[in-house]
Every structure is written in structure tokens, then in C-alpha cells.
Scaffold this motif. Structure first.
Motif, PDB file in Angstrom:
ATOM      1  N   THR A  15      52.806  42.860  61.273  1.00 51.69           N
ATOM      2  CA  THR A  15      52.013  43.354  60.158  1.00 51.69           C
ATOM      3  C   THR A  15      52.459  44.743  59.701  1.00 51.69           C
ATOM      4  N   GLU A  16      52.829  45.579  60.654  1.00 49.88           N
ATOM      5  CA  GLU A  16      53.137  46.976  60.333  1.00 49.88           C
ATOM      6  C   GLU A  16      54.618  47.261  60.100  1.00 49.88           C
ATOM      7  N   GLN A  17      55.507  46.382  60.554  1.00 52.98           N
ATOM      8  CA  GLN A  17      56.941  46.645  60.444  1.00 52.98           C
ATOM      9  C   GLN A  17      57.663  45.438  59.858  1.00 52.98           C
ATOM     10  N   THR A  18      58.865  45.684  59.340  1.00 52.61           N
ATOM     11  CA  THR A  18      59.707  44.594  58.873  1.00 52.61           C
ATOM     12  C   THR A  18      60.515  44.079  60.057  1.00 52.61           C
ATOM     13  N   VAL A  19      60.277  42.829  60.412  1.00 49.38           N
ATOM     14  CA  VAL A  19      60.980  42.198  61.530  1.00 49.38           C
ATOM     15  C   VAL A  19      61.711  40.984  60.966  1.00 49.38           C
ATOM     16  N   LYS A  49      51.701  30.880  64.219  1.00 52.87           N
ATOM     17  CA  LYS A  49      51.984  30.420  62.864  1.00 52.87           C
ATOM     18  C   LYS A  49      52.622  31.536  62.025  1.00 52.87           C
ATOM     19  N   ILE A  50      53.624  32.159  62.621  1.00 54.64           N
ATOM     20  CA  ILE A  50      54.391  33.189  61.922  1.00 54.64           C
ATOM     21  C   ILE A  50      55.526  32.485  61.195  1.00 54.64           C
ATOM     22  N   VAL A  51      55.722  32.824  59.935  1.00 53.19           N
ATOM     23  CA  VAL A  51      56.775  32.207  59.131  1.00 53.19           C
ATOM     24  C   VAL A  51      57.718  33.289  58.620  1.00 53.19           C
ATOM     25  N   LYS A  52      58.864  32.856  58.128  1.00 53.26           N
ATOM     26  CA  LYS A  52      59.812  33.781  57.515  1.00 53.26           C
ATOM     27  C   LYS A  52      59.779  33.560  56.013  1.00 53.26           C
ATOM     28  N   ILE A  53      59.682  34.650  55.273  1.00 54.80           N
ATOM     29  CA  ILE A  53      59.723  34.575  53.815  1.00 54.80           C
ATOM     30  C   ILE A  53      60.694  35.631  53.302  1.00 54.80           C
ATOM     31  N   PHE A  62      59.637  38.162  59.061  1.00 57.71           N
ATOM     32  CA  PHE A  62      58.485  37.486  59.646  1.00 57.71           C
ATOM     33  C   PHE A  62      57.194  37.982  59.000  1.00 57.71           C
ATOM     34  N   VAL A  63      56.290  37.048  58.720  1.00 62.42           N
ATOM     35  CA  VAL A  63      54.943  37.386  58.255  1.00 62.42           C
ATOM     36  C   VAL A  63      53.970  36.415  58.899  1.00 62.42           C
ATOM     37  N   LEU A  64      52.734  36.850  59.018  1.00 59.00           N
ATOM     38  CA  LEU A  64      51.692  35.957  59.509  1.00 59.00           C
ATOM     39  C   LEU A  64      51.366  34.965  58.409  1.00 59.00           C
TER      40      LEU A  64
END
Length: 156
Positions: A15-19, A49-53, A62-64
Motif C-alpha cells: 500500500t505504501e511503496q511501489t513493489v 489477492k494481490i494483483v499486478k497492474i 503489486f496492488v491489493l
């Protein structure tokens, strides 16, 4: 460390960083004192349920998953699948009793998991690679119905 605590840390990091990769996530967890294997992180990503966008630069991150919360679990899983189809599917093909779903890079396993979570008589199983999911149906008619479901929700 307990799984729930690790999930909380992963949620905070994503949530807080770009991964962008699992390796990056592992390194960020290690900086916070969490030791985990790549296989554990991979399971955590699926469980959470983390996906990549794609981000604003076109690189994936990665984002939730932001699926809507529905009281009926099956409807929630179907909504999650529909949203994933909208976000990650780039192309769809059908060959006889198989539907081939192309995704943005590194999202095929996540999409296959979402497909597997939804009860659909038109599918027997799914197989995922890096950016392609193969869904096998019993008949060509079932494959056509499944293809139509995906096509209806894909933003191509």
C-alpha cells in the motif's frame, strides 16, 4: 512470525511503496526483520489477492485487489474474477475445447487462481504460465460459453 502478522506487513508495504517483483517484496520484508521463502511469499500474494497492474509509467506493480465486498462468497469470487478480467486480460483465443487467455505480464497465475475459485460447469481446469492461462472444457460448446463469458468482461 505468524502468517497474519506477515500479511499485515505485506499489506502495509504494498500500500505504501511501489513493489514490482516478489524478490523486491522479500527484500522489503527482510529489512523489517521478516524471513520468508519465495514460495511463502507467492502463497501470501495469492491468499491476499494481490494483483499486478500497470502504473502511470507502464511498468507493473503489486496492488491489493479492490474487489467489492459481497455477502455471498460465491458472488464475491465471481465479482473478483470479473474485475481481474477487466484489469489484466489483453487477448482471448479459443481452440476447440480450450480457451487461451493472455494477460499483462506476470498475472496469469493470479487470474487462473480466480478462475479456479469460481464454480463454473464450463471449465474442467486451468493451467497458467507467465502471461497466458489455458482453460480446458469438456466440450467445444462449453469452451465457447466460457470464451463468451471472458470476452463479455474483457476490456480489449
Amino acid at each position: 512470525m505468524r502468517k497474519a502478522d506477515r500479511h499485515l506487513m505485506i499489506r502495509q508495504i504494498v500500500t505504501e511503496q511501489t513493489v514490482r517483483t516478489q524478490e523486491e517484496l522479500l527484500q522489503l520484508l527482510e529489512k523489517q526483520g521478516v524471513t520468508a521463502t519465495q514460495a511463502t511469499i507467492s502463497r501470501d500474494i495469492r491468499d491476499m489477492k494481490i494483483v499486478k497492474i500497470p502504473d502511470e509509467t507502464g511498468q507493473t506493480k503489486f496492488v491489493l485487489f479492490q474487489g467489492q465486498h459481497v455477502s455471498d462468497n460465491e458472488k464475491a469470487e465471481e465479482q473478483r474474477l470479473v474485475q481481474m478480467i477487466e484489469e489484466v486480460v489483453t487477448k482471448i483465443d479459443r481452440v476447440q475445447f480450450m480457451t487461451l487467455i493472455h494477460t499483462i505480464p506476470d498475472n496469469a497465475p493470479l487470474l487462473a487462481a480466480a478462475i479456479d475459485d469460481v464454480s463454473m460447469p464450463e471449465k474442467v481446469c486451468s493451467l497458467a504460465g507467465f502471461d497466458t492461462v489455458a482453460v480446458i472444457s469438456r466440450t467445444e460448446e462449453d469452451a465457447e460459453a466460457f470464451f463468451n463469458f471472458i470476452e463479455t468482461h474483457a476490456v480489449l
